[in-house]
Design an enzyme around this catalytic site. Sequence first.
Site, PDB file in Angstrom:
ATOM      1  N   LYS A  54     -23.153 -15.200  -5.225  1.00  0.00           N
ATOM      2  CA  LYS A  54     -24.255 -15.723  -5.883  1.00  0.00           C
ATOM      3  C   LYS A  54     -24.559 -15.029  -7.238  1.00  0.00           C
ATOM      4  CE  LYS A  54     -25.067 -19.144  -2.756  1.00  0.00           C
ATOM      5  NZ  LYS A  54     -25.044 -20.603  -3.042  1.00  0.00           N
ATOM      6  N   TYR A  91     -22.144 -12.496   0.194  1.00  0.00           N
ATOM      7  CA  TYR A  91     -22.889 -13.851  -0.111  1.00  0.00           C
ATOM      8  C   TYR A  91     -23.874 -13.670  -1.265  1.00  0.00           C
ATOM      9  CZ  TYR A  91     -25.868 -18.133   0.742  1.00  0.00           C
ATOM     10  OH  TYR A  91     -26.424 -19.061   0.364  1.00  0.00           O
TER      11      TYR A  91
END
Length: 226
Positions: free
Chosen positions: A133, A129
């Site tokens: 990003k 995750y």
Amino acid sequence: MPTIPEPRTALIAGVTGLVGGHCLSELLAADGYGEIIAVARRAIDVDDSKLRVVLTDLEALDHVGQELRADDVFCCLGTTMARAGSRERFRKVDYEATLRLARVARQQGATRFMLISSVGADPESAAFYTRVKGETEAALAREGYSTLIILRPSLLLGERQEPRPAERLAQRISRRVSPAMIGPLRRYRPIEAADVARVMVRLAGAGLRGVHVVESERITAEVQPA
């Protein structure tokens, strides 16, 4: 006589999300913007003369490029691994759709890009995750915007349109332990989505140039009374 700057045009994506909804409200109330263009897959229940909605899928932005001519871009796109269902789908939203928006808007003359990222974003992160990003942030820095403002909020507080039971539980727990999160842990304190949106719009009008990364604790400091 001094020249009075013309109102700018803002382009926003992710208006049905938690931060995006608040960001749209902030933009509509801001005197510096004469038109707000919202990219969405479905109609928005907002009636305002400043608002123009472009209905399209994120994968088809290239086909509506001329309708997305704006000065400033506010990207509030984002999903979760649980909702995406796979790493591939997550990356399509958080990385590919964000980069497509940036490139199409840049081709139409946009010069400033504001992004909602995440605390811990790092292209070298071991966690998928936060790695995606971070990769998104790094890719945006190469897109040629004169101003790139990246906000990295921690856990977002607020009511979403769609139910997320696990997130609601996390919000309740984080509110209770937040006062104990001091020192290096202050960055991970939960933060109101409305505050993130408010700071995002405020920084867009601050005349900043270059790349600016705004960590969660700074976002909180920006909205606290002096």
